[in-house]
Design a protein around this motif. Structure first.
Motif, mmCIF file in Angstrom:
data_model
loop_
_atom_site.group_PDB
_atom_site.id
_atom_site.type_symbol
_atom_site.label_atom_id
_atom_site.label_comp_id
_atom_site.label_asym_id
_atom_site.label_seq_id
_atom_site.Cartn_x
_atom_site.Cartn_y
_atom_site.Cartn_z
ATOM 1 N N MET A 171 -49.458 -15.059 -22.485
ATOM 2 C CA MET A 171 -48.441 -15.827 -23.208
ATOM 3 C C MET A 171 -47.069 -15.208 -22.928
ATOM 4 N N SER A 172 -46.086 -16.035 -22.597
ATOM 5 C CA SER A 172 -44.769 -15.539 -22.211
ATOM 6 C C SER A 172 -44.078 -14.868 -23.396
ATOM 7 N N GLU A 173 -43.233 -13.884 -23.062
ATOM 8 C CA GLU A 173 -42.478 -13.182 -24.087
ATOM 9 C C GLU A 173 -41.429 -14.099 -24.683
ATOM 10 N N LEU A 174 -41.195 -13.903 -25.966
ATOM 11 C CA LEU A 174 -40.106 -14.588 -26.634
ATOM 12 C C LEU A 174 -38.826 -13.789 -26.392
ATOM 13 N N THR A 175 -37.681 -14.448 -26.486
ATOM 14 C CA THR A 175 -36.403 -13.802 -26.199
ATOM 15 C C THR A 175 -35.525 -13.801 -27.442
ATOM 16 N N PHE A 176 -34.589 -12.826 -27.469
ATOM 17 C CA PHE A 176 -33.696 -12.775 -28.620
ATOM 18 C C PHE A 176 -32.344 -12.192 -28.239
ATOM 19 N N VAL A 177 -31.348 -12.537 -29.048
ATOM 20 C CA VAL A 177 -30.027 -11.918 -29.043
ATOM 21 C C VAL A 177 -29.884 -11.197 -30.369
ATOM 22 N N ASP A 178 -29.416 -9.947 -30.317
ATOM 23 C CA ASP A 178 -29.265 -9.140 -31.522
ATOM 24 C C ASP A 178 -27.802 -8.748 -31.679
ATOM 25 N N VAL A 179 -27.214 -9.039 -32.831
ATOM 26 C CA VAL A 179 -25.815 -8.683 -33.079
ATOM 27 C C VAL A 179 -25.740 -7.671 -34.207
ATOM 28 N N CYS A 180 -24.660 -6.880 -34.221
ATOM 29 C CA CYS A 180 -24.542 -5.744 -35.143
ATOM 30 C C CYS A 180 -25.779 -4.861 -34.985
ATOM 31 N N SER A 181 -26.066 -4.501 -33.730
ATOM 32 C CA SER A 181 -27.337 -3.853 -33.394
ATOM 33 C C SER A 181 -27.434 -2.427 -33.907
ATOM 34 N N GLY A 182 -26.302 -1.742 -34.079
ATOM 35 C CA GLY A 182 -26.338 -0.381 -34.593
ATOM 36 C C GLY A 182 -27.196 0.527 -33.740
ATOM 37 N N ALA A 183 -28.027 1.340 -34.406
ATOM 38 C CA ALA A 183 -28.883 2.285 -33.703
ATOM 39 C C ALA A 183 -30.111 1.634 -33.086
ATOM 40 N N GLY A 184 -30.291 0.341 -33.304
ATOM 41 C CA GLY A 184 -31.361 -0.382 -32.636
ATOM 42 C C GLY A 184 -32.649 -0.518 -33.415
ATOM 43 N N GLY A 185 -32.641 -0.246 -34.722
ATOM 44 C CA GLY A 185 -33.874 -0.329 -35.498
ATOM 45 C C GLY A 185 -34.489 -1.711 -35.499
ATOM 46 N N LEU A 186 -33.681 -2.732 -35.756
ATOM 47 C CA LEU A 186 -34.200 -4.093 -35.782
ATOM 48 C C LEU A 186 -34.645 -4.528 -34.396
ATOM 49 N N ALA A 187 -33.844 -4.209 -33.376
ATOM 50 C CA ALA A 187 -34.185 -4.591 -32.004
ATOM 51 C C ALA A 187 -35.465 -3.903 -31.543
ATOM 52 N N LEU A 188 -35.642 -2.631 -31.903
ATOM 53 C CA LEU A 188 -36.857 -1.924 -31.531
ATOM 54 C C LEU A 188 -38.074 -2.572 -32.180
ATOM 55 N N GLY A 189 -37.938 -2.950 -33.448
ATOM 56 C CA GLY A 189 -39.041 -3.624 -34.122
ATOM 57 C C GLY A 189 -39.380 -4.954 -33.475
ATOM 58 N N LEU A 190 -38.359 -5.714 -33.097
ATOM 59 C CA LEU A 190 -38.599 -6.995 -32.446
ATOM 60 C C LEU A 190 -39.251 -6.804 -31.075
ATOM 61 N N GLU A 191 -38.834 -5.758 -30.360
ATOM 62 C CA GLU A 191 -39.469 -5.444 -29.080
ATOM 63 C C GLU A 191 -40.956 -5.175 -29.290
ATOM 64 N N ARG A 192 -41.296 -4.413 -30.306
ATOM 65 C CA ARG A 192 -42.697 -4.134 -30.599
ATOM 66 C C ARG A 192 -43.460 -5.408 -30.949
ATOM 67 N N ALA A 193 -42.763 -6.388 -31.503
ATOM 68 C CA ALA A 193 -43.404 -7.652 -31.886
ATOM 69 C C ALA A 193 -43.524 -8.620 -30.719
ATOM 70 N N GLY A 194 -43.059 -8.215 -29.530
ATOM 71 C CA GLY A 194 -43.221 -9.057 -28.353
ATOM 72 C C GLY A 194 -42.001 -9.838 -27.935
ATOM 73 N N PHE A 195 -40.831 -9.496 -28.491
ATOM 74 C CA PHE A 195 -39.587 -10.165 -28.106
ATOM 75 C C PHE A 195 -38.873 -9.350 -27.023
ATOM 76 N N GLU A 196 -38.242 -10.050 -26.115
ATOM 77 C CA GLU A 196 -37.455 -9.417 -25.053
ATOM 78 C C GLU A 196 -35.978 -9.687 -25.291
ATOM 79 N N PRO A 197 -35.136 -8.640 -25.358
ATOM 80 C CA PRO A 197 -33.717 -8.879 -25.647
ATOM 81 C C PRO A 197 -32.965 -9.412 -24.428
ATOM 82 N N ARG A 198 -32.155 -10.389 -24.661
ATOM 83 C CA ARG A 198 -31.236 -10.879 -23.633
ATOM 84 C C ARG A 198 -29.875 -10.207 -23.744
ATOM 85 N N LEU A 199 -29.458 -9.914 -24.990
ATOM 86 C CA LEU A 199 -28.141 -9.323 -25.233
ATOM 87 C C LEU A 199 -28.168 -8.618 -26.575
#
Length: 323
Positions: free
Chosen positions: A1-29
């Motif tokens: 199944m293809s990865e889902l993609t996301f844009v993360d704003v006000c990313s800070g130290a990356g806690g939310l983005a890291l969690g989303l990566e673990r959930a199978g999302f790939e960041p675009r920006l």
């Protein structure tokens, strides 16, 4: 199944983005206006596309990679909470919240995730924003849910309430369910920090860990206009003292064999946490590098969304979008 993609704003130290990566999302920006935060993101994920810019000035038309994504996420700085409500309000928090919704209008993600203080979901203070979000999101074809999570319910050793907005396009929203708790017994401060407290030969590390038998109070990053790194206002400091922690400042290293554990002397007989230890209390992995000087590092950690919470939110959104 293809990865889902996301844009993360006000990313800070990356806690939310890291969690989303673990959930199978790939960041675009990933976007943040802070030098140290952007360096943190690049240090840990050199392959991530990190843009240093203010959300209020961001023009998605200049960044085509931000379009056609599955999720727009925003873990906005937690400057005002119950612990900080007495401080002067600048209105920037509300402007950033609205900017995140406007950005959803511009890039059209299938889902939107906004995380902030618990009062975001129910307080009268955020009533105008919730009404603004309702009108905008309904117009764009989203259905949405407001709810509060506590990071402690997901294995984070911290009593950290988080107000969450999840909006998903109407055809997928009926499959969305807010995350259910993943732990039945909360993880204590002593359990998580015991190994680091023992690492330099402190003889009373186990005694301290037994005393620190509950979750931590909420870590408060504070604003850039506020002084050095401490663990919060007076009421929060007293909670830390009951855990055997001097919350008036952060230490440069964990206690060694020469440290005298003497709680009867007040805060001078208590241990001080290091910045790295506060990162563990936020649920960052041990190898996640937080860049900058001590106060800047702690501020990034205090504002972050725990990765474990980002992961369960990401999995809940992913399940709905793949339904």
């Amino acid at each position: 199944m293809s990865e889902l993609t996301f844009v993360d704003v006000c990313s800070g130290a990356g806690g939310l983005a890291l969690g989303l990566e673990r959930a199978g999302f790939e960041p675009r920006l990933l976007l943040d206006e802070d030098d140290d935060a952007c360096r943190t993101l690049r240090a840990n994920r050199p392959n991530w596309n990190v843009l240093q810019a203010d959300l209020l000035d961001f023009d998605p038309s200049e960044h085509p990679e931000s379009h056609d994504v599955d999720l727009l996420s925003a873990g906005l700085p937690r400057v005002k909470s119950n612990a900080t409500a007495a401080r002067a309000e600048s209105g920037e928090e509300e402007r950033l919240l609205k900017a995140a919704v406007y950005l959803a209008h511009a890039i059209g993600p299938r889902a939107l995730l906004v995380e902030n203080v618990p009062t975001l979901a129910h307080s009268d203070r955020f009533g105008d924003f919730r009404e603004f979000a309702r009108a905008e999101l309904e117009h764009l074809g989203y259905e949405f849910s407001w709810f509060v999570l506590n990071a402690a319910d997901f294995g984070v050793p911290q009593d950290r309430g988080q107000g969450v907005l999840v909006a998903i396009k109407k055809q997928w929203f009926p499959s969305f369910r807010p995350p259910a708790a993943t732990v039945t017994d909360h993880v204590s401060v002593g359990t998580v920090l015991g190994p680091s407290m023992r690492s330099r030969g402190w003889a009373d590390a186990d005694v301290w860990a037994a005393r620190a038998d509950t979750v931590a109070p909420t870590l408060v990053g504070g604003s850039k206009n506020r002084g050095g790194a401490d663990l919060g206002p007076a009421g929060t400091k007293k909670k830390w003292e009951r855990l055997g922690v001097n919350a008036h400042s952060l230490g440069n290293e964990t206690p060694g064999p020469e440290f005298v554990w003497a709680p009867e002397l007040g805060r001078d007989g208590l241990v001080r946490l290091t910045v790295d230890q506060t990162a563990l209390l936020q649920g960052f992995p041990r190898d996640w590098e937080i860049t900058g000087r001590k106060t800047a590092r702690y501020r990034q950690i205090g504002h972050a969304s725990p990765p474990a919470v980002g992961e369960v939110l990401g999995r809940a959104v992913a399940e709905a979008l793949r339904s």
